[in-house]
Motif scaffolding. Structure first.
Motif, PDB file in Angstrom:
ATOM      1  N   ASN A  22     -13.007   8.882  24.021  1.00  0.00           N
ATOM      2  CA  ASN A  22     -13.179  10.025  24.913  1.00  0.00           C
ATOM      3  C   ASN A  22     -14.642  10.445  24.987  1.00  0.00           C
ATOM      4  OD1 ASN A  22     -12.897  12.424  26.355  1.00  0.00           O
ATOM      5  ND2 ASN A  22     -12.019  13.560  24.646  1.00  0.00           N
TER       6      ASN A  22
ATOM      7  N   TYR B 281      -6.547   8.215  23.885  1.00  0.00           N
ATOM      8  CA  TYR B 281      -7.503   7.668  24.850  1.00  0.00           C
ATOM      9  C   TYR B 281      -7.658   6.160  24.734  1.00  0.00           C
ATOM     10  CZ  TYR B 281      -8.659  12.562  25.562  1.00  0.00           C
ATOM     11  OH  TYR B 281      -8.582  13.905  25.852  1.00  0.00           O
TER      12      TYR B 281
ATOM     13  N   ARG C 213     -18.102   7.771  30.007  1.00  0.00           N
ATOM     14  CA  ARG C 213     -18.555   9.154  29.850  1.00  0.00           C
ATOM     15  C   ARG C 213     -19.152   9.687  31.161  1.00  0.00           C
ATOM     16  NH1 ARG C 213     -17.048  13.110  27.864  1.00  0.00           N
ATOM     17  NH2 ARG C 213     -19.061  14.097  27.567  1.00  0.00           N
TER      18      ARG C 213
ATOM     19  N   SER D 160     -16.251  10.506  33.310  1.00  0.00           N
ATOM     20  CA  SER D 160     -15.506  11.607  32.712  1.00  0.00           C
ATOM     21  C   SER D 160     -16.158  12.946  33.028  1.00  0.00           C
ATOM     22  CB  SER D 160     -15.408  11.416  31.200  1.00  0.00           C
ATOM     23  OG  SER D 160     -14.673  12.463  30.604  1.00  0.00           O
ATOM     24  N   GLU D 161     -17.478  13.002  32.914  1.00  0.00           N
ATOM     25  CA  GLU D 161     -18.176  14.250  33.194  1.00  0.00           C
ATOM     26  C   GLU D 161     -18.050  14.641  34.664  1.00  0.00           C
ATOM     27  OE1 GLU D 161     -22.155  14.348  31.677  1.00  0.00           O
ATOM     28  OE2 GLU D 161     -21.544  13.762  29.653  1.00  0.00           O
TER      29      GLU D 161
ATOM     30  N   THR E  69     -14.225  15.893  35.135  1.00  0.00           N
ATOM     31  CA  THR E  69     -13.958  17.230  34.597  1.00  0.00           C
ATOM     32  C   THR E  69     -14.779  18.284  35.329  1.00  0.00           C
ATOM     33  OG1 THR E  69     -15.554  16.832  32.814  1.00  0.00           O
ATOM     34  CG2 THR E  69     -13.228  16.524  32.300  1.00  0.00           C
TER      35      THR E  69
ATOM     36  N   CYS F 271     -12.794  14.811  28.099  1.00  0.00           N
ATOM     37  CA  CYS F 271     -12.197  14.862  29.425  1.00  0.00           C
ATOM     38  C   CYS F 271     -11.026  15.829  29.503  1.00  0.00           C
ATOM     39  CB  CYS F 271     -11.793  13.468  29.903  1.00  0.00           C
ATOM     40  SG  CYS F 271     -10.398  12.753  29.040  1.00  0.00           S
TER      41      CYS F 271
ATOM     42  N   ALA G 232      -5.908  16.330  30.949  1.00  0.00           N
ATOM     43  CA  ALA G 232      -6.968  15.361  30.664  1.00  0.00           C
ATOM     44  C   ALA G 232      -7.032  14.307  31.766  1.00  0.00           C
ATOM     45  CB  ALA G 232      -6.740  14.698  29.313  1.00  0.00           C
TER      46      ALA G 232
ATOM     47  N   PRO H  24     -10.868   8.810  32.591  1.00  0.00           N
ATOM     48  CA  PRO H  24     -11.674   8.047  33.559  1.00  0.00           C
ATOM     49  C   PRO H  24     -11.201   6.631  33.828  1.00  0.00           C
ATOM     50  CG  PRO H  24     -12.880   8.379  31.495  1.00  0.00           C
ATOM     51  CD  PRO H  24     -11.682   9.264  31.443  1.00  0.00           C
TER      52      PRO H  24
END
Length: 423
Positions: free
Chosen positions: A227, A247, A329, A332-333, A336, A364, A399, A402
């Protein structure tokens, strides 16, 4: 990325421009009775199954059928060293050196085995610090460790709490605890990403604070592995443990992972509960040798591993190795951030995000606090095949993962939430 826009067209545009969007098709997504995909937002509890998993497990079933015991050495992926096939990929995911990581057992089992080595209390330095809203399993583990060593768990357990009226932890408060009681504290065992709020803590700072008071520092990465990028080696924490079914998409109840920092790798004097698989591979089959502990994390192993579980883990890790945590990541950013934007656009005081707004301080998961602990909101989402989870007393955890969630998933989830709130 902060220039988010409302509307379904924007979500679809983001998916078209997403370099990872094709991985979604590599997962089994549950469907309703009409054949429509569920909106699945519980990868923080159980990850979806990669379509490749069946093939990986079938390979081992075939080798077992065709080779029997000889599969330990003659299988396509020989079973004797099978855990080693996972090490490099797992090390990359958690930011460790291969010698620091092994896949074995389950999370709480690993935490207990690690505390045998790293919780060495004395009569005056014996207390353990956890976050006040730690996952129950962690609390039970440290309470029983305290009791096993003859201490009162209520007196020996110190809780790092959020400030009055707040939901998130503040590192200054941990520093205060250590300044005031550090001489009595033997161990910090902290959840790297809190299961309830989704807060991602500064592991390096926690290690520095603990070590300054001569405390051991351990991290539960159940909600972190796959994650966030915990960079365990650079953080300096002494040990960590995690599960792989969230994850890391390895299947319900699958094996966990364990990290022991390189600085402890060759310390054979560390107390431990050992087993056959802790012993030097070169002489393991001599059977009558005294224990010669393997250096590094492998030295905490006990028994030969369950291959079918590891095959499922290998299927997922091969995908992670292909994608890389940097790309995950980054997406994911964005996901979210978009999720947060749409929730804030609702402008409804019935719901509030309690997860940190800084993407660097969360994974996430976004935790949505529901006013008056109204669980009916979660039930209505579930009835609409939007799969989140409810955590008492008043939070819906969501959640967007990604690897398999899309921007359109996020849009449709919030759109449905809006409809429910307005009825």
């Amino acid at each position: 990325m902060s220039n988010y826009k409302p509307g379904l067209d924007y979500a679809k545009e983001q998916d078209q421009n997403d370099a990872l969007s094709h991985y979604r098709s590599q997962f089994h997504i549950p469907k309703d009775n009409q054949g429509n995909n569920w909106l699945y937002f519980t990868g923080n509890s159980l990850g979806l199954q990669p379509k490749s998993t069946q093939k990986y497990i079938q390979q081992e079933l075939d080798d077992w059928a065709n080779l029997g015991v000889e599969g330990h050495f003659e299988a396509k992926n020989p079973w004797m060293p099978y855990h080693e096939f996972l090490t490099d990929s797992m090390a990359k995911i958690v930011g460790a050196k291969p010698i620091e990581v092994v896949t074995m057992n389950t999370l709480t089992t690993n935490l207990h085995l690690l505390m045998v080595s790293f919780y060495q209390p004395t009569k005056t330095k014996y207390k353990i610090v956890i976050e006040s809203d730690a996952f129950p399993s962690d609390r039970y583990a440290v309470q029983t460790q305290l009791e096993f060593h003859g201490f009162d768990a209520n007196e020996g357990l110190i809780e790092w709490k959020p400030r009055q009226g707040e939901e998130l932890l503040n590192l200054d408060d941990l520093e205060t605890i250590l300044e005031e009681q550090g001489d009595e504290i033997a161990l910090l065992l902290i959840g790297g990403v809190n299961y309830y709020t989704g807060q991602y803590l500064d592991l390096k700072k926690i290690a520095e604070l603990g070590h300054a008071k001569n405390c051991m520092v351990g991290i539960d990465l159940a909600h972190g592995a796959g994650n966030i990028k915990p960079e365990l080696h650079d953080s300096g924490v002494d040990f960590a443990a995690w599960c792989t079914y969230k994850y890391l998409n390895s299947g319900p109840g699958s094996l966990g992972g364990l990290f022991v920092h390189e600085k402890h790798a060759h310390n054979k004097k560390l107390k431990r509960f050992a087993g056959w698989w802790s012993h030097n591979k070169a002489t393991r089959f001599n059977m009558r040798q005294p224990l010669d502990v393997i250096p590094g994390a492998e030295g905490w192993q006990l028994s030969n591993p369950p291959i079918l579980s590891m095959a499922a883990i290998k299927a997922s890790l091969d995908m992670f190795n292909e994608v890389g945590m940097d790309a995950l990541r980054e997406k994911s950013e964005k996901l979210t951030g978009y999720f947060e934007f749409l929730l804030n656009e609702l402008n409804n005081d019935k719901v509030k995000i309690i997860t940190p707004s800084n993407p660097k301080e969360r994974g996430c998961q976004l935790s949505i606090q529901v006013r008056d602990a109204d669980k009916s909101l979660h039930k209505k989402l579930t009835k609409a095949h939007i799969i989140t989870d409810w955590r008492e007393p008043d939070v819906i955890r969501c959640a967007p993962v990604p690897l398999y969630n899309s921007f359109e998933d996020v849009y449709r989830m919030v759109d449905k939430l809006k409809q429910i709130l307005n009825t």
